[in-house]
Write a protein that holds these residues in place. Sequence first.
Motif, PDB file in Angstrom:
ATOM      1  N   VAL A  31       0.763  -1.320  -0.002  1.00 40.64           N
ATOM      2  CA  VAL A  31       0.039   0.007   0.042  1.00 40.64           C
ATOM      3  C   VAL A  31       0.825   1.336  -0.016  1.00 40.64           C
ATOM      4  CG1 VAL A  31      -1.792   1.412   1.296  1.00 40.64           C
ATOM      5  CG2 VAL A  31      -1.932  -1.122   1.213  1.00 40.64           C
ATOM      6  N   VAL A  32       0.442   2.192  -0.822  1.00 45.47           N
ATOM      7  CA  VAL A  32       1.197   3.521  -1.006  1.00 45.47           C
ATOM      8  C   VAL A  32       0.145   4.631  -0.686  1.00 45.47           C
ATOM      9  CG1 VAL A  32       2.617   4.884  -2.187  1.00 45.47           C
ATOM     10  CG2 VAL A  32       3.118   2.742  -2.320  1.00 45.47           C
ATOM     11  N   THR A  33       0.131   5.342   0.293  1.00 47.72           N
ATOM     12  CA  THR A  33      -0.886   6.486   0.337  1.00 47.72           C
ATOM     13  C   THR A  33      -0.209   7.533   1.398  1.00 47.72           C
ATOM     14  OG1 THR A  33      -3.115   6.786   1.253  1.00 47.72           O
ATOM     15  CG2 THR A  33      -2.265   5.238   2.395  1.00 47.72           C
ATOM     16  N   ASP A  34      -0.933   8.552   1.671  1.00 54.83           N
ATOM     17  CA  ASP A  34      -0.458   9.594   2.481  1.00 54.83           C
ATOM     18  C   ASP A  34      -0.790   9.087   3.983  1.00 54.83           C
ATOM     19  OD1 ASP A  34       0.415  11.174   0.437  1.00 54.83           O
ATOM     20  OD2 ASP A  34      -1.287  12.571   0.647  1.00 54.83           O
ATOM     21  N   ARG A  35      -1.922   8.581   4.240  1.00 60.32           N
ATOM     22  CA  ARG A  35      -2.480   8.414   5.594  1.00 60.32           C
ATOM     23  C   ARG A  35      -3.172   7.016   5.519  1.00 60.32           C
ATOM     24  NH1 ARG A  35      -2.497  13.374   5.028  1.00 60.32           N
ATOM     25  NH2 ARG A  35      -4.659  13.640   4.356  1.00 60.32           N
ATOM     26  N   ILE A  36      -3.396   6.376   6.613  1.00 59.37           N
ATOM     27  CA  ILE A  36      -4.219   5.271   6.926  1.00 59.37           C
ATOM     28  C   ILE A  36      -4.637   5.658   8.253  1.00 59.37           C
ATOM     29  CG2 ILE A  36      -4.424   2.910   7.575  1.00 59.37           C
ATOM     30  CD1 ILE A  36      -1.852   2.385   5.797  1.00 59.37           C
ATOM     31  N   ILE A  37      -6.062   5.802   8.290  1.00 51.81           N
ATOM     32  CA  ILE A  37      -6.889   6.121   9.660  1.00 51.81           C
ATOM     33  C   ILE A  37      -7.894   5.357  10.096  1.00 51.81           C
ATOM     34  CG2 ILE A  37      -8.085   8.204  10.680  1.00 51.81           C
ATOM     35  CD1 ILE A  37      -6.952   9.850   8.362  1.00 51.81           C
ATOM     36  N   CYS A  38      -7.504   4.745  11.108  1.00 45.13           N
ATOM     37  CA  CYS A  38      -8.628   3.846  11.997  1.00 45.13           C
ATOM     38  C   CYS A  38      -8.751   4.207  13.267  1.00 45.13           C
ATOM     39  CB  CYS A  38      -8.011   2.333  11.702  1.00 45.13           C
ATOM     40  SG  CYS A  38      -7.999   1.674  10.216  1.00 45.13           S
ATOM     41  N   GLU A  39      -9.502   5.507  13.518  1.00 47.48           N
ATOM     42  CA  GLU A  39      -9.901   6.072  14.796  1.00 47.48           C
ATOM     43  C   GLU A  39     -10.487   4.793  15.619  1.00 47.48           C
ATOM     44  OE1 GLU A  39      -8.690   8.640  15.989  1.00 47.48           O
ATOM     45  OE2 GLU A  39      -7.715   9.291  13.931  1.00 47.48           O
ATOM     46  N   GLY A  40     -10.037   4.658  16.729  1.00 54.47           N
ATOM     47  CA  GLY A  40     -10.433   3.601  17.835  1.00 54.47           C
ATOM     48  C   GLY A  40     -10.299   2.112  17.348  1.00 54.47           C
ATOM     49  N   LYS A  41      -9.639   1.881  16.396  1.00 59.76           N
ATOM     50  CA  LYS A  41      -9.413   0.425  16.025  1.00 59.76           C
ATOM     51  C   LYS A  41      -8.122   0.043  15.854  1.00 59.76           C
ATOM     52  CE  LYS A  41     -14.058   0.244  15.245  1.00 59.76           C
ATOM     53  NZ  LYS A  41     -14.666  -0.514  16.513  1.00 59.76           N
ATOM     54  N   SER A  42      -7.745  -1.199  15.237  1.00 56.33           N
ATOM     55  CA  SER A  42      -6.583  -1.560  15.066  1.00 56.33           C
ATOM     56  C   SER A  42      -6.163  -1.850  13.608  1.00 56.33           C
ATOM     57  CB  SER A  42      -6.413  -2.929  15.978  1.00 56.33           C
ATOM     58  OG  SER A  42      -6.923  -4.053  14.825  1.00 56.33           O
ATOM     59  N   VAL A  43      -4.820  -1.615  13.490  1.00 53.82           N
ATOM     60  CA  VAL A  43      -4.139  -1.834  12.246  1.00 53.82           C
ATOM     61  C   VAL A  43      -2.941  -2.848  12.526  1.00 53.82           C
ATOM     62  CG1 VAL A  43      -2.759  -0.596  10.654  1.00 53.82           C
ATOM     63  CG2 VAL A  43      -4.782   0.724  11.495  1.00 53.82           C
ATOM     64  N   THR A  44      -2.939  -3.769  11.486  1.00 49.09           N
ATOM     65  CA  THR A  44      -2.082  -4.755  11.547  1.00 49.09           C
ATOM     66  C   THR A  44      -1.389  -4.983  10.124  1.00 49.09           C
ATOM     67  OG1 THR A  44      -3.194  -6.049  12.928  1.00 49.09           O
ATOM     68  CG2 THR A  44      -1.360  -7.230  11.758  1.00 49.09           C
ATOM     69  N   ILE A  45      -0.040  -4.872   9.841  1.00 57.12           N
ATOM     70  CA  ILE A  45       0.485  -4.982   8.672  1.00 57.12           C
ATOM     71  C   ILE A  45       1.171  -6.286   8.654  1.00 57.12           C
ATOM     72  CG2 ILE A  45       2.342  -3.944   7.208  1.00 57.12           C
ATOM     73  CD1 ILE A  45       1.750  -1.329   8.259  1.00 57.12           C
ATOM     74  N   SER A  46       0.778  -6.992   7.863  1.00 58.14           N
ATOM     75  CA  SER A  46       1.242  -8.429   7.876  1.00 58.14           C
ATOM     76  C   SER A  46       2.684  -8.691   7.376  1.00 58.14           C
ATOM     77  CB  SER A  46       0.209  -9.286   6.980  1.00 58.14           C
ATOM     78  OG  SER A  46      -1.054  -9.297   7.436  1.00 58.14           O
ATOM     79  N   THR A  47       3.093  -9.971   7.660  1.00 55.57           N
ATOM     80  CA  THR A  47       4.498 -10.233   6.867  1.00 55.57           C
ATOM     81  C   THR A  47       4.548 -10.266   5.526  1.00 55.57           C
ATOM     82  OG1 THR A  47       6.062 -11.869   7.183  1.00 55.57           O
ATOM     83  CG2 THR A  47       3.923 -12.610   7.000  1.00 55.57           C
ATOM     84  N   ASN A  48       5.732  -9.862   4.957  1.00 52.80           N
ATOM     85  CA  ASN A  48       5.891  -9.833   3.525  1.00 52.80           C
ATOM     86  C   ASN A  48       4.831  -8.744   2.974  1.00 52.80           C
ATOM     87  OD1 ASN A  48       7.810 -12.038   3.447  1.00 52.80           O
ATOM     88  ND2 ASN A  48       5.858 -13.527   3.484  1.00 52.80           N
ATOM     89  N   THR A  49       4.487  -7.935   3.814  1.00 50.43           N
ATOM     90  CA  THR A  49       3.786  -6.605   3.167  1.00 50.43           C
ATOM     91  C   THR A  49       4.644  -5.234   3.391  1.00 50.43           C
ATOM     92  OG1 THR A  49       1.660  -7.713   3.810  1.00 50.43           O
ATOM     93  CG2 THR A  49       1.905  -5.246   3.790  1.00 50.43           C
ATOM     94  N   GLU A  50       4.890  -4.439   2.226  1.00 51.29           N
ATOM     95  CA  GLU A  50       5.235  -3.243   2.354  1.00 51.29           C
ATOM     96  C   GLU A  50       4.334  -2.103   2.199  1.00 51.29           C
ATOM     97  OE1 GLU A  50       8.654  -2.664  -0.050  1.00 51.29           O
ATOM     98  OE2 GLU A  50       9.142  -4.970  -0.037  1.00 51.29           O
ATOM     99  N   VAL A  51       4.356  -1.213   3.366  1.00 55.90           N
ATOM    100  CA  VAL A  51       3.332   0.043   3.485  1.00 55.90           C
ATOM    101  C   VAL A  51       4.204   1.292   3.347  1.00 55.90           C
ATOM    102  CG1 VAL A  51       1.586   1.233   4.761  1.00 55.90           C
ATOM    103  CG2 VAL A  51       1.503  -1.480   4.375  1.00 55.90           C
ATOM    104  N   LYS A  52       3.827   2.300   2.718  1.00 52.69           N
ATOM    105  CA  LYS A  52       4.301   3.677   2.956  1.00 52.69           C
ATOM    106  C   LYS A  52       3.066   4.588   3.074  1.00 52.69           C
ATOM    107  CE  LYS A  52       8.189   2.877  -0.476  1.00 52.69           C
ATOM    108  NZ  LYS A  52       8.847   3.615  -1.493  1.00 52.69           N
ATOM    109  N   ALA A  53       3.098   5.078   4.631  1.00 56.42           N
ATOM    110  CA  ALA A  53       1.956   5.773   4.903  1.00 56.42           C
ATOM    111  C   ALA A  53       2.282   6.191   6.346  1.00 56.42           C
ATOM    112  CB  ALA A  53       0.675   5.034   4.968  1.00 56.42           C
ATOM    113  N   ASP A  54       1.549   7.240   6.864  1.00 53.80           N
ATOM    114  CA  ASP A  54       1.317   7.403   7.938  1.00 53.80           C
ATOM    115  C   ASP A  54       0.175   6.922   8.459  1.00 53.80           C
ATOM    116  OD1 ASP A  54       3.878   9.115   8.080  1.00 53.80           O
ATOM    117  OD2 ASP A  54       2.540  11.148   7.630  1.00 53.80           O
ATOM    118  N   VAL A  55       0.124   6.457   9.844  1.00 54.75           N
ATOM    119  CA  VAL A  55      -0.974   5.624  10.359  1.00 54.75           C
ATOM    120  C   VAL A  55      -1.457   6.188  11.713  1.00 54.75           C
ATOM    121  CG1 VAL A  55      -1.596   3.299  11.210  1.00 54.75           C
ATOM    122  CG2 VAL A  55       0.213   3.396   9.558  1.00 54.75           C
TER     123      VAL A  55
END
Length: 108
Positions: A31-55
């Motif tokens: 995933v390539v984005t400026d922001r990932i927003i999950c207010e009050g929730k969880s975010v998991t970035i799995s193995t073998n995954t590359e993310v460019k974003a503020d979370v």
Amino acid sequence: MAVDKNVIGGTLHVHSNQVVSDSDLVIDGDVVTDRIICEGKSVTISTNTEVKADVQCATFQLIGQLQGNVTATELIQLEDTAVLTGDITAPKIQIASKARFQGRISYS
């Protein structure tokens, strides 16, 4: 029926300004984005995954790779396979002994 979590899966690539989820979010694809927003929730970035974003979220777990800053209201966990380049802010931070981290830590 209520959705318990959203999944961004294997072959899906997101390129936009932001990803917003009202549910827990598992990212299992690049995933390539400026922001990932999950207010009050969880975010998991799995193995073998590359993310460019503020979370922004309540709890954050990194198993794969992230280039960006993380702000969590509860907990940030970097697992042994995690690679993070960016600043992290949370009241509770757990970094596994084999995790790779380059950035600043702030406790909120």
